[in-house]
Scaffold this motif. Structure first.
Motif, PDB file in Angstrom:
ATOM      1  N   PRO A 113       0.821  -1.219   0.000  1.00 22.52           N
ATOM      2  CA  PRO A 113       0.000   0.000   0.000  1.00 22.52           C
ATOM      3  C   PRO A 113       0.856   1.271   0.000  1.00 22.52           C
ATOM      4  CG  PRO A 113      -0.828  -1.586   1.588  1.00 22.52           C
ATOM      5  CD  PRO A 113       0.498  -2.097   1.131  1.00 22.52           C
ATOM      6  N   ASN A 114       1.945   1.250   0.807  1.00 22.29           N
ATOM      7  CA  ASN A 114       2.833   2.420   0.847  1.00 22.29           C
ATOM      8  C   ASN A 114       3.518   2.640  -0.498  1.00 22.29           C
ATOM      9  OD1 ASN A 114       2.119   2.688   3.487  1.00 22.29           O
ATOM     10  ND2 ASN A 114       4.062   1.996   4.336  1.00 22.29           N
ATOM     11  N   MET A 115       3.915   1.554  -1.150  1.00 24.01           N
ATOM     12  CA  MET A 115       4.563   1.667  -2.462  1.00 24.01           C
ATOM     13  C   MET A 115       3.605   2.238  -3.492  1.00 24.01           C
ATOM     14  SD  MET A 115       6.785  -1.862  -2.551  1.00 24.01           S
ATOM     15  CE  MET A 115       7.414  -1.532  -4.186  1.00 24.01           C
ATOM     16  N   ALA A 116       2.324   1.818  -3.392  1.00 22.14           N
ATOM     17  CA  ALA A 116       1.323   2.363  -4.318  1.00 22.14           C
ATOM     18  C   ALA A 116       1.147   3.857  -4.095  1.00 22.14           C
ATOM     19  CB  ALA A 116       0.002   1.628  -4.134  1.00 22.14           C
ATOM     20  N   VAL A 117       1.077   4.245  -2.818  1.00 24.45           N
ATOM     21  CA  VAL A 117       0.956   5.667  -2.505  1.00 24.45           C
ATOM     22  C   VAL A 117       2.184   6.432  -2.978  1.00 24.45           C
ATOM     23  CG1 VAL A 117       0.792   7.340  -0.631  1.00 24.45           C
ATOM     24  CG2 VAL A 117      -0.574   5.251  -0.546  1.00 24.45           C
ATOM     25  N   ALA A 118       3.370   5.816  -2.810  1.00 25.30           N
ATOM     26  CA  ALA A 118       4.614   6.466  -3.231  1.00 25.30           C
ATOM     27  C   ALA A 118       4.632   6.685  -4.741  1.00 25.30           C
ATOM     28  CB  ALA A 118       5.809   5.624  -2.798  1.00 25.30           C
ATOM     29  N   ILE A 119       4.191   5.689  -5.492  1.00 24.30           N
ATOM     30  CA  ILE A 119       4.162   5.828  -6.957  1.00 24.30           C
ATOM     31  C   ILE A 119       3.210   6.945  -7.367  1.00 24.30           C
ATOM     32  CG2 ILE A 119       3.512   4.674  -9.103  1.00 24.30           C
ATOM     33  CD1 ILE A 119       4.491   2.050  -7.819  1.00 24.30           C
ATOM     34  N   ILE A 120       2.046   6.992  -6.699  1.00 27.58           N
ATOM     35  CA  ILE A 120       1.077   8.053  -6.997  1.00 27.58           C
ATOM     36  C   ILE A 120       1.667   9.426  -6.671  1.00 27.58           C
ATOM     37  CG2 ILE A 120      -1.166   9.004  -6.362  1.00 27.58           C
ATOM     38  CD1 ILE A 120      -2.103   6.125  -5.891  1.00 27.58           C
ATOM     39  N   LEU A 121       2.393   9.501  -5.536  1.00 29.75           N
ATOM     40  CA  LEU A 121       3.028  10.768  -5.160  1.00 29.75           C
ATOM     41  C   LEU A 121       4.068  11.204  -6.186  1.00 29.75           C
ATOM     42  CD1 LEU A 121       3.526  10.543  -1.284  1.00 29.75           C
ATOM     43  CD2 LEU A 121       2.148  12.200  -2.541  1.00 29.75           C
ATOM     44  N   ILE A 122       4.825  10.246  -6.689  1.00 29.58           N
ATOM     45  CA  ILE A 122       5.845  10.581  -7.703  1.00 29.58           C
ATOM     46  C   ILE A 122       5.184  11.145  -8.951  1.00 29.58           C
ATOM     47  CG2 ILE A 122       7.541   9.598  -9.276  1.00 29.58           C
ATOM     48  CD1 ILE A 122       8.363   7.676  -7.056  1.00 29.58           C
ATOM     49  N   ILE A 123       4.114  10.484  -9.390  1.00 26.29           N
ATOM     50  CA  ILE A 123       3.416  10.964 -10.594  1.00 26.29           C
ATOM     51  C   ILE A 123       2.844  12.360 -10.359  1.00 26.29           C
ATOM     52  CG2 ILE A 123       1.461  10.533 -12.126  1.00 26.29           C
ATOM     53  CD1 ILE A 123       1.888   7.530 -11.613  1.00 26.29           C
ATOM     54  N   ILE A 124       2.197  12.555  -9.200  1.00 23.46           N
ATOM     55  CA  ILE A 124       1.622  13.871  -8.883  1.00 23.46           C
ATOM     56  C   ILE A 124       2.714  14.931  -8.811  1.00 23.46           C
ATOM     57  CG2 ILE A 124       0.447  15.196  -7.089  1.00 23.46           C
ATOM     58  CD1 ILE A 124      -1.148  12.686  -6.411  1.00 23.46           C
ATOM     59  N   THR A 125       3.879  14.572  -8.227  1.00 21.15           N
ATOM     60  CA  THR A 125       4.979  15.536  -8.102  1.00 21.15           C
ATOM     61  C   THR A 125       5.458  16.010  -9.465  1.00 21.15           C
ATOM     62  OG1 THR A 125       5.725  14.544  -6.018  1.00 21.15           O
ATOM     63  CG2 THR A 125       7.315  15.861  -7.236  1.00 21.15           C
ATOM     64  N   PHE A 126       5.648  15.069 -10.414  1.00 24.76           N
ATOM     65  CA  PHE A 126       6.106  15.445 -11.749  1.00 24.76           C
ATOM     66  C   PHE A 126       5.069  16.303 -12.471  1.00 24.76           C
ATOM     67  CE2 PHE A 126       9.311  12.107 -11.311  1.00 24.76           C
ATOM     68  CZ  PHE A 126      10.388  12.691 -11.976  1.00 24.76           C
ATOM     69  N   VAL A 127       3.798  15.952 -12.326  1.00 26.89           N
ATOM     70  CA  VAL A 127       2.750  16.717 -13.002  1.00 26.89           C
ATOM     71  C   VAL A 127       2.661  18.132 -12.438  1.00 26.89           C
ATOM     72  CG1 VAL A 127       0.263  16.876 -13.393  1.00 26.89           C
ATOM     73  CG2 VAL A 127       1.420  14.672 -13.600  1.00 26.89           C
ATOM     74  N   VAL A 128       2.654  18.235 -11.101  1.00 25.84           N
ATOM     75  CA  VAL A 128       2.551  19.549 -10.465  1.00 25.84           C
ATOM     76  C   VAL A 128       3.785  20.403 -10.794  1.00 25.84           C
ATOM     77  CG1 VAL A 128       2.511  20.752  -8.247  1.00 25.84           C
ATOM     78  CG2 VAL A 128       1.048  18.771  -8.608  1.00 25.84           C
TER      79      VAL A 128
END
Length: 307
Positions: free
Chosen positions: A27-42
């Protein structure tokens, strides 16, 4: 054989523990991947928006790109540290921050001159004391600015050489910008004979320069007597010309010299040659002519006595 079995059991136990940790961390890895994607987009969205905003305020492409790149990297770094925190790698975050501080300190000492040039380039880009195409003189170099970067200033000299000046040198030393006002004054040194009517000479010189090349006709031509020379009375002719290139200044000065010479010739005004009187002191300041005369008298006296 027993040792081999124990080793295999230990390895399998380690793998089982790792597998359990991986399953728990999914679950943490999934959240981390989502955070990485959001970080690049933002970060990309903020960078594009900042480019448009800064472009309206500053016209320096170099400084605009620098600011947007720094903000982009800073946002990515913040997102990366959040991802490490989600993955419960707080110790790694602390170690990275400490390492970045040490590396930054070491690089600061190693590349302090580069950093000084970089900071000077930023200040020059913000203040804009000159721009591409301006004629400047600094650090004993004179020429046209071809490029202004965050590290160097490229100056093309009138004789064709390209000089790359570090921004630190330009920032710390005086800079003369000849293109700033769009005009420049020409000063000419002229001399006339002591026998001339000085007021007439003044009027002839002013009339001769009325139509000189590139002259700013809203400014008066000035003829000011300066000194009594050895063989002439010296004066300065001053007038202003429109200035964008060095050829404007040089051609106007050459044209002024030609016009003054022609006007003086037409009005029989003499520009005297330097006159030098050579006095050979033979004995205690005795003049050469007197000494020669004495020698001549001596020769004549010997001739009479011989006869």
């Amino acid at each position: 054989m027993n040792n081999i079995n124990k080793a295999i059991e230990l390895l399998l136990g380690k793998l089982e523990n790792w597998g359990e940790h991986i399953i728990l961390m999914l679950p943490n890895m999934a959240v981390a991947i989502i955070l990485i994607i959001i970080t690049f987009v933002v970060a990309r969205f903020v960078r594009n928006g900042l480019d448009k905003v800064i472009g309206r305020i500053s016209h320096s492409a170099a400084i605009n790109n620098l600011i947007s790149t720094i903000l982009y990297i800073a946002l990515l770094a913040v997102g990366f540290f959040f991802v490490l925190s989600v993955l419960q790698l707080d110790k790694v975050v602390i170690s990275l921050l400490a390492g970045v501080g040490i590396i930054g300190l070491a690089l600061g000492f190693a590349f302090q001159d580069i950093a000084a040039n970089f900071i000077s380039g930023i200040i020059i880009a913000v203040q804009k004391p000159f721009g591409v195409g301006d004629m400047i003189e600094t650090n004993d170099y004179f020429g046209v600015i071809e490029r202004v970067s965050l590290r160097t200033l490229d100056v093309r000299q009138p004789s064709g050489e390209l000089v790359k000046l570090p921004n630190k040198m330009v920032f710390e030393n005086p800079v003369t910008n000849y293109s700033n006002g769009g005009t420049r004054r020409i000063d000419l040194d002229v001399g006339v004979s002591y026998a001339e009517d000085l007021e007439r000479v003044q009027q002839v010189a002013i009339e001769a320069l009325q139509d000189v090349k590139n002259r700013v006709k809203t400014r008066d031509i000035e003829v000011m007597y300066d000194s009594f020379g050895d063989s002439s009375i010296n004066f300065k002719v001053r007038f202003w010309v429109n200035y964008s290139r060095q050829i404007d200044f040089v051609s106007a000065k050459s044209d002024a010299i030609i016009r003054i010479k022609k006007a003086f010739d037409a009005n029989d005004i003499m520009i005297p040659f330097p006159i030098r009187t050579l006095d050979f002191a033979i004995k205690g300041g005795e003049k050469l002519s007197e000494h020669l005369e004495q020698l001549q008298q001596g020769k004549d006296g010997r001739k009479v006595s011989e006869e």
